[in-house]
Design an enzyme around this catalytic site. Structure first.
Site, mmCIF file in Angstrom:
data_model
loop_
_atom_site.group_PDB
_atom_site.id
_atom_site.type_symbol
_atom_site.label_atom_id
_atom_site.label_comp_id
_atom_site.label_asym_id
_atom_site.label_seq_id
_atom_site.Cartn_x
_atom_site.Cartn_y
_atom_site.Cartn_z
ATOM 1 N N CYS A 321 51.834 16.513 17.956
ATOM 2 C CA CYS A 321 53.279 16.324 18.397
ATOM 3 C C CYS A 321 53.072 18.085 19.109
ATOM 4 C CB CYS A 321 54.662 16.165 17.949
ATOM 5 S SG CYS A 321 55.167 17.607 16.010
ATOM 6 N N GLU A 355 52.243 15.265 23.896
ATOM 7 C CA GLU A 355 51.769 14.822 21.734
ATOM 8 C C GLU A 355 50.176 14.070 22.429
ATOM 9 O OE1 GLU A 355 52.889 12.725 18.425
ATOM 10 O OE2 GLU A 355 54.263 12.670 19.770
#
Length: 363
Positions: A321, A355
């Site tokens: 992330c 992401e």
């Protein structure tokens, strides 16, 4: 609130260019780009409640200016959350016990049309509140909502029935059931999560041996990936997530996956023989031939000891992330492994957030 939908493709292209540049020092191949729905993509949302001369409404704060603004509709969030937002507040206004000292409402929705509403208060919750909340839940159900209602105050949590909903995600022609617990981590963008799972399944297709997963949460990835491995061993530290994962394993009839409640750091110590853990009693780590490891760490990335542990595996599937900490980890991992595949998953449209995923194979 208006979304800049016409600019979405250009913004996604810029993210892809940025990630490509970040991965360039590691000789990554062309990245696969997985887009998001352009509206109603977020399955959870949290709003502060602003009280103003007897009226009250949802608000959010601008993160840079801290200025508050009223939110009557929220096109980022699922259509179910928007319907609930517009239905809930007029019902709360009919009973003072339900809106007095109410300062926040959290929503968690699913593709399976279920929703949790958490009402947060600066006051103790009494029997009078509970009676009114039961009535509110009944009204919402009569209006067609499959809803769980939860009240929270300092050191108090009242569930009128349960604190979870069961999501159903379509992945590669199969429906997977995932129990999602209030106040626990779940992937916020369900459509993109399905694409992440499909990409991970494709990367690991035809794998030999077993899979180790660190930070498995409610089993989101490990349950979908189990089909590609002889056995899967997964670790997670949060008790609610472990309980949800155990339910999900049974519900999806996965018979080759075992979850251990440990942090990645503890598991690294156990694997290196630094410490013995009671939680590992009865589990024969030597019975696993894990030559693939899957990691989906927090924003800080993998700690140095875990990076060393990860390097022991033939193949590494890394979902990140934070592409900057991913690249910090890749500086070490690329000494022993090459990037075979890379991907961008647009979990958070119209933001800088990226992401990403890389599939690494030993050189």
């Amino acid at each position: 609130m208006q979304l800049p939908i016409s600019q979405y493709r250009e913004q996604l292209h810029k993210k892809a260019e940025k990630l490509t540049a970040l991965l360039q020092p590691f000789n990554a191949p062309a990245i696969a780009v997985f887009d998001s729905p352009t509206s109603h993509y977020r399955m959870r949302a949290e709003f502060r409640i602003w009280h103003d001369q007897g009226n009250f409404y949802h608000i959010m704060f601008d993160q840079s200016t801290l200025q508050r603004y009223r939110v009557d509709e929220f096109p980022i969030a699922s259509k179910l959350i928007n319907r609930m937002m517009q239905t809930l507040l007029p019902l709360l206004k009919t009973q003072e016990v339900l809106h007095k000292k109410l300062f926040q409402i959290d929503y968690l929705s699913t593709l399976s049309n279920k929703i949790i509403v958490s009402l947060l208060y600066h006051k103790p919750l009494t029997e009078e509140w509970q009676s009114a909340a039961v009535s509110l839940k009944g009204e919402l159900q009569q209006l067609g909502f499959d809803v769980q209602l939860i009240g929270r105050a300092s050191k108090q949590k009242i569930c009128l029935e349960q604190d979870f909903v069961d999501e159903v995600l379509p992945v590669k022609g199969r429906n997977y059931v995932y129990r999602q617990v209030e106040n626990s981590f779940t992937q916020p963008n369900a459509a993109v999560n399905c694409k992440m799972l499909e990409w991970a399944i494709d990367c690991t297709q035809g794998s030999q041996g077993d899979l180790l997963e660190l930070y498995c949460g409610n089993g989101n990835f490990s349950i979908a990936l189990a089909q590609n491995f002889r056995k899967v061993l997964a670790t997670e530290i949060a008790k609610p997530s472990v309980a949800a994962a155990q339910f999900n394993i049974a519900e999806n009839a996965v018979d080759n996956l075992q979850i251990i409640r440990m942090s990645a750091e503890e598991f690294t110590q156990a694997m290196n023989g630094v410490r013995e853990f009671n939680r590992l009693k009865g589990i024969d780590l030597k019975a696993y031939q894990c030559n693939t490891i899957f990691v989906d760490p927090p924003r800080a990335g993998l700690d140095p000891e875990t990076v060393k542990l990860v390097q022991n595996y033939e193949r590494i599937l890394y979902i990140s992330c934070n592409p900057h900490t991913l690249c910090e980890n890749l500086q070490t991992l690329s000494q022993t492994h090459r990037v075979e595949k890379a991907a961008l998953f647009d979990q958070f449209p119209y933001t800088e957030h990226m992401e990403s995923g890389v599939w690494l194979v030993r050189k």
